[in-house]
Design a protein around this motif. Structure first.
Motif, PDB file in Angstrom:
ATOM      1  N   TYR A  48     -93.051  97.852 -72.222  1.00 56.57           N
ATOM      2  CA  TYR A  48     -91.900  98.220 -71.393  1.00 56.57           C
ATOM      3  C   TYR A  48     -92.046  99.596 -70.757  1.00 56.57           C
ATOM      4  O   TYR A  48     -91.296  99.949 -69.866  1.00 56.57           O
ATOM      5  CB  TYR A  48     -90.598  98.137 -72.194  1.00 56.57           C
ATOM      6  N   GLU A  49     -93.007 100.376 -71.229  1.00 57.42           N
ATOM      7  CA  GLU A  49     -93.255 101.685 -70.633  1.00 57.42           C
ATOM      8  C   GLU A  49     -94.162 101.592 -69.410  1.00 57.42           C
ATOM      9  O   GLU A  49     -94.291 102.546 -68.658  1.00 57.42           O
ATOM     10  CB  GLU A  49     -93.885 102.629 -71.661  1.00 57.42           C
ATOM     11  N   VAL A  73     -94.580  98.663 -76.418  1.00 53.85           N
ATOM     12  CA  VAL A  73     -94.973  99.675 -75.448  1.00 53.85           C
ATOM     13  C   VAL A  73     -95.165  99.099 -74.034  1.00 53.85           C
ATOM     14  O   VAL A  73     -95.219  99.844 -73.074  1.00 53.85           O
ATOM     15  CB  VAL A  73     -96.235 100.420 -75.945  1.00 53.85           C
ATOM     16  N   ASN A 113     -86.404 104.374 -66.724  1.00 51.34           N
ATOM     17  CA  ASN A 113     -87.543 104.721 -67.581  1.00 51.34           C
ATOM     18  C   ASN A 113     -87.239 104.266 -68.998  1.00 51.34           C
ATOM     19  O   ASN A 113     -86.132 104.479 -69.504  1.00 51.34           O
ATOM     20  CB  ASN A 113     -87.796 106.233 -67.573  1.00 51.34           C
ATOM     21  N   VAL A 114     -88.229 103.661 -69.643  1.00 49.42           N
ATOM     22  CA  VAL A 114     -88.082 103.185 -71.017  1.00 49.42           C
ATOM     23  C   VAL A 114     -89.184 103.832 -71.856  1.00 49.42           C
ATOM     24  O   VAL A 114     -90.347 103.850 -71.453  1.00 49.42           O
ATOM     25  CB  VAL A 114     -88.190 101.644 -71.090  1.00 49.42           C
ATOM     26  N   VAL A 115     -88.789 104.359 -73.015  1.00 46.86           N
ATOM     27  CA  VAL A 115     -89.747 104.954 -73.947  1.00 46.86           C
ATOM     28  C   VAL A 115     -89.617 104.215 -75.272  1.00 46.86           C
ATOM     29  O   VAL A 115     -88.532 104.134 -75.847  1.00 46.86           O
ATOM     30  CB  VAL A 115     -89.485 106.461 -74.134  1.00 46.86           C
ATOM     31  N   PHE A 116     -90.747 103.673 -75.755  1.00 47.38           N
ATOM     32  CA  PHE A 116     -90.790 102.931 -77.009  1.00 47.38           C
ATOM     33  C   PHE A 116     -91.221 103.859 -78.128  1.00 47.38           C
ATOM     34  O   PHE A 116     -92.186 104.612 -77.990  1.00 47.38           O
ATOM     35  CB  PHE A 116     -91.771 101.759 -76.888  1.00 47.38           C
ATOM     36  N   ASN A 117     -90.494 103.817 -79.258  1.00 46.81           N
ATOM     37  CA  ASN A 117     -90.863 104.594 -80.438  1.00 46.81           C
ATOM     38  C   ASN A 117     -91.059 103.621 -81.588  1.00 46.81           C
ATOM     39  O   ASN A 117     -90.107 103.178 -82.225  1.00 46.81           O
ATOM     40  CB  ASN A 117     -89.769 105.623 -80.765  1.00 46.81           C
ATOM     41  N   TYR A 150     -85.973 101.923 -78.578  1.00 47.11           N
ATOM     42  CA  TYR A 150     -86.272 102.075 -77.155  1.00 47.11           C
ATOM     43  C   TYR A 150     -85.251 103.045 -76.581  1.00 47.11           C
ATOM     44  O   TYR A 150     -84.041 102.872 -76.787  1.00 47.11           O
ATOM     45  CB  TYR A 150     -86.131 100.744 -76.409  1.00 47.11           C
ATOM     46  N   VAL A 156     -89.483  95.068 -65.993  1.00 39.52           N
ATOM     47  CA  VAL A 156     -89.553  96.420 -65.410  1.00 39.52           C
ATOM     48  C   VAL A 156     -89.458  96.345 -63.891  1.00 39.52           C
ATOM     49  O   VAL A 156     -88.749  97.140 -63.259  1.00 39.52           O
ATOM     50  CB  VAL A 156     -90.844  97.147 -65.858  1.00 39.52           C
ATOM     51  N   THR A 212     -80.168 104.876 -76.570  1.00 40.13           N
ATOM     52  CA  THR A 212     -81.258 104.521 -77.482  1.00 40.13           C
ATOM     53  C   THR A 212     -80.805 103.330 -78.281  1.00 40.13           C
ATOM     54  O   THR A 212     -79.726 103.345 -78.876  1.00 40.13           O
ATOM     55  CB  THR A 212     -81.610 105.699 -78.390  1.00 40.13           C
TER      56      THR A 212
END
Length: 155
Positions: free
Chosen positions: A76-77, A74, A119-123, A131, A102, A149
């Motif tokens: 990276y967000e 996370v 923008n990066v979203v971590f799941n 990501y 970033v 993704t």
């Protein structure tokens, strides 16, 4: 020698009439406007192509950096920060390296794309964690974006 041809009124006519010349100029002008329009459209398509190329290249760089630092998750967000990880001789932690990455991406996006953002979203709820990387920029037609993704396995 030019022969004169009698017209319907018995007069002899030579060369072109003014109306014929004007019609030819109008036809030629319409053709030139069409060529100019095609030129403008090709310039716009070339600009859009360059921006898309820059976005794909930047997204690939983001993916490579995330794969090189798979345990940051996370981090990276978050916001970018200069932790001196690149040329500072500092042994950075995974979250510090993520913040440095970033910062680098945001600078690259601003340098290569108009209004560029990354923008990066971590799941972490899926296996392997993923990501989502989105690169966005502004063009006269509106907001454009490129999204990929990637799955990343932690060490």
């Amino acid at each position: 020698m030019i022969k004169s041809i009698p017209n319907a009124h018995g007069r002899h006519q030579r060369g072109f009439s003014l109306i014929e010349v004007l019609v030819a100029l109008i036809v030629m002008s319409v053709g030139m406007l069409g060529i100019a329009s095609l030129y403008v459209q090709s310039m716009q398509a070339g600009r859009t192509s360059l921006f898309r190329h820059n976005a794909v290249t930047l997204a690939g760089d983001v993916a490579d950096r995330i794969r090189a630092n798979p345990t940051a998750g996370v981090a990276y967000e978050g916001a970018g920060a200069d932790a001196g990880c690149i040329a500072g001789g500092v042994n950075c932690s995974a979250p510090q390296m993520a913040a440095q990455d970033v910062l680098v991406w945001q600078e690259q996006a601003q340098d290569t794309l108009p209004g560029g953002q990354v923008n990066v979203v971590f799941n972490g709820a899926v296996l392997p964690p993923t990501y989502q990387i989105q690169v966005a920029w502004t063009e006269p037609e509106g907001l454009q974006n490129y999204t990929i993704t990637i799955p990343v396995r932690g060490n």
